[in-house]
Design an enzyme around this catalytic site. Structure first.
Site, mmCIF file in Angstrom:
data_model
loop_
_atom_site.group_PDB
_atom_site.id
_atom_site.type_symbol
_atom_site.label_atom_id
_atom_site.label_comp_id
_atom_site.label_asym_id
_atom_site.label_seq_id
_atom_site.Cartn_x
_atom_site.Cartn_y
_atom_site.Cartn_z
ATOM 1 N N SER A 173 0.825 -1.194 0.000
ATOM 2 C CA SER A 173 0.000 0.000 0.000
ATOM 3 C C SER A 173 0.869 1.257 0.000
ATOM 4 C CB SER A 173 -0.856 -0.021 1.261
ATOM 5 O OG SER A 173 -1.435 1.231 1.458
ATOM 6 N N TYR A 175 -2.917 -3.233 9.777
ATOM 7 C CA TYR A 175 -2.788 -3.498 8.342
ATOM 8 C C TYR A 175 -1.417 -3.052 7.821
ATOM 9 C CZ TYR A 175 -3.822 -2.889 3.320
ATOM 10 O OH TYR A 175 -3.795 -2.934 1.951
HETATM 11 N N1 LIG Z 1 -8.304 -1.741 -2.265
HETATM 12 C C1 LIG Z 1 -7.345 -0.910 -1.877
HETATM 13 O O1 LIG Z 1 -7.585 0.310 -1.710
HETATM 14 C C2 LIG Z 1 -5.935 -1.410 -1.654
HETATM 15 C C3 LIG Z 1 -4.925 -0.449 -1.439
HETATM 16 C C4 LIG Z 1 -3.631 -0.892 -1.206
HETATM 17 C C5 LIG Z 1 -3.344 -2.244 -1.220
HETATM 18 N N2 LIG Z 1 -4.338 -3.166 -1.452
HETATM 19 C C6 LIG Z 1 -3.984 -4.586 -1.420
HETATM 20 O O2 LIG Z 1 -4.360 -5.214 -2.630
HETATM 21 C C7 LIG Z 1 -4.640 -6.599 -2.392
HETATM 22 C C8 LIG Z 1 -5.968 -6.978 -3.024
HETATM 23 O O3 LIG Z 1 -7.020 -6.312 -2.335
HETATM 24 P P1 LIG Z 1 -8.397 -5.857 -3.017
HETATM 25 O O4 LIG Z 1 -8.513 -4.400 -2.827
HETATM 26 O O5 LIG Z 1 -8.510 -6.442 -4.370
HETATM 27 O O6 LIG Z 1 -9.448 -6.492 -1.984
HETATM 28 P P2 LIG Z 1 -10.470 -7.703 -2.068
HETATM 29 O O7 LIG Z 1 -11.342 -7.582 -3.265
HETATM 30 O O8 LIG Z 1 -11.081 -7.765 -0.722
HETATM 31 O O9 LIG Z 1 -9.515 -8.961 -2.293
HETATM 32 C C9 LIG Z 1 -8.837 -9.615 -1.262
HETATM 33 C C10 LIG Z 1 -8.498 -11.007 -1.766
HETATM 34 O O10 LIG Z 1 -7.767 -11.694 -0.728
HETATM 35 C C11 LIG Z 1 -8.357 -12.954 -0.525
HETATM 36 N N3 LIG Z 1 -8.147 -13.401 0.847
HETATM 37 C C12 LIG Z 1 -8.437 -12.706 1.978
HETATM 38 N N4 LIG Z 1 -8.196 -13.460 3.055
HETATM 39 C C13 LIG Z 1 -7.754 -14.661 2.602
HETATM 40 C C14 LIG Z 1 -7.347 -15.871 3.219
HETATM 41 N N5 LIG Z 1 -7.364 -15.994 4.558
HETATM 42 N N6 LIG Z 1 -6.926 -16.900 2.453
HETATM 43 C C15 LIG Z 1 -6.930 -16.775 1.101
HETATM 44 N N7 LIG Z 1 -7.291 -15.670 0.447
HETATM 45 C C16 LIG Z 1 -7.712 -14.624 1.186
HETATM 46 C C17 LIG Z 1 -9.835 -12.745 -0.842
HETATM 47 O O11 LIG Z 1 -10.461 -13.960 -1.230
HETATM 48 P P3 LIG Z 1 -11.449 -14.850 -0.334
HETATM 49 O O12 LIG Z 1 -12.298 -13.920 0.454
HETATM 50 O O13 LIG Z 1 -12.188 -15.634 -1.377
HETATM 51 O O14 LIG Z 1 -10.548 -15.692 0.485
HETATM 52 C C18 LIG Z 1 -9.751 -11.818 -2.050
HETATM 53 O O15 LIG Z 1 -9.564 -12.574 -3.227
HETATM 54 C C19 LIG Z 1 -4.615 -6.776 -0.860
HETATM 55 O O16 LIG Z 1 -3.402 -7.340 -0.465
HETATM 56 C C20 LIG Z 1 -4.728 -5.357 -0.350
HETATM 57 O O17 LIG Z 1 -4.147 -5.212 0.925
HETATM 58 C C21 LIG Z 1 -5.626 -2.766 -1.682
#
Ligand SMILES: NC(=O)c1ccc[n+]([C@@H]2O[C@H](COP(=O)([O-])OP(=O)(O)OC[C@H]3O[C@@H](n4cnc5c(N)ncnc54)[C@H](OP(=O)(O)O)[C@@H]3O)[C@@H](O)[C@H]2O)c1
Length: 268
Positions: free
Chosen positions: A145, A158
């Site tokens: 992030s 986080y």
């Molecule tokens: N959205 C933002 O603003 C943002 C900003 C900076 C960084 N990020 C990072 O980008 C990455 C993707 O996030 P996103 O925004 O696309 O959010 P998201 O749609 O909530 O995706 C999170 C993914 O992680 C999986 N996951 C969560 N817990 C898990 C577990 N215990 N075992 C296996 N899989 C798991 C979820 O799948 P299941 O629920 O099916 O397990 C889902 O596919 C994350 O690492 C997040 O920290 C996001």
């Protein structure tokens, strides 16, 4: 870039939604065989079927990566089923937005966040390192992030987990880069997904789409840069490296003002 990943196998965690789901489609379009990991089996299957219908190849692995035994078992399956693994994208994650003063009796918030964001990713990476060394190449990408580049309030659990993962990933390249094990840290700004949608005031915040954010992961896999960052993130890092006291002090009231303004705009 069509076909640039032909013959490559990419393991992608967090592939059931958001940035990971979009990245899965894009990586497959470039010719990669993609291994899709997450807990929600039905959602993974929908993405696999879409990729197959478009002529690509995807395999699904439903797994809770926060469960050490399950993570080790899935790593063993990946190694057994894929003779070549070129890249691992550690994208699965969870976020918690909570003030430290509300977390005084909630050490479990910190433990749970580390369990998936840090230990889940580390466990999978360690399991694949011997294969990368055997092959003489392997690229590890981590979804981090922009908020680790500057001091941000309310996300202590986080951001600490993401900073730990960044540091582990840098060590990986420092130790094994000369044997072909490389890495990229991707510093995403806010992205419109299920994760950011969990905070109501963020509805009013301009954000990157999951589709555009997925391009950052694709760039990391294809070009293997050391980092992928926004300009404000890079400037934040520079500011923290040179004037950490000033940046920390000046940014505090700005964040409080931003939250108040977002809350007002969300209520309208
Ligand atoms: N959205 C933002 O603003 C943002 C900003 C900076 C960084 N990020 C990072 O980008 C990455 C993707 O996030 P996103 O925004 O696309 O959010 P998201 O749609 O909530 O995706 C999170 C993914 O992680 C999986 N996951 C969560 N817990 C898990 C577990 N215990 N075992 C296996 N899989 C798991 C979820 O799948 P299941 O629920 O099916 O397990 C889902 O596919 C994350 O690492 C997040 O920290 C996001």
């Amino acid at each position: 870039m069509t076909g640039r990943l032909q013959g490559r196998t990419v393991v992608l965690t967090g592939a059931s939604s958001g940035i990971g789901a979009e990245a899965a489609r894009k990586l497959a379009r470039l010719g990669a065989t993609v291994c899709l990991l997450a807990r929600r089996e039905d959602d993974l299957e929908i993405i696999r079927a879409e990729i197959a219908a478009a002529g690509g190849t995807a395999h699904t692995y439903a797994v809770d990566l926060a469960d050490p035994e399950a993570a080790e078992a899935v790593a063993a399956r990946l190694l057994a089923e894929h003779p070549r693994i070129d890249a691992l994208v550690n994208n699965a994650g969870r976020s918690i937005r909570r003030p430290i003063t509300d977390s005084l009796d909630r050490v479990h918030d910190y433990e749970r966040t580390m369990a998936i964001n840090y230990f889940g990713a580390v466990r999978l990476t360690l399991a694949l390192v011997p294969r990368f060394l055997e092959q003489g190449h392997g690229h590890v990408v981590v979804s981090s992030s922009m908020s680790t580049q500057v001091p941000i309030p309310l996300f202590s659990a986080y951001l600490a987990s993401k900073a730990a993962l960044e540091s582990f990933t840098r060590s990986l390249t420092a130790e094994l880069g000369h044997q072909g094990v490389t890495s990229t840290v991707v510093y995403f700004p806010m992205v419109r997904t299920e994760m950011s949608g969990a905070t109501s005031i963020y509805q009013a915040m301009p954000m990157l789409s999951a589709d555009k954010a997925a391009n950052w992961l694709v760039k990391a896999v294809v070009d293997k840069p050391t980092r992928v960052t926004s300009l404000p993130g890079a400037m934040g890092e520079l500011g923290m490296a040179t004037l950490p006291g000033v940046i920390t002090k000046v940014s505090q009231p700005l964040f409080r003002r931003m939250d108040r303004s977002l809350a007002r705009r969300t209520k309208r």
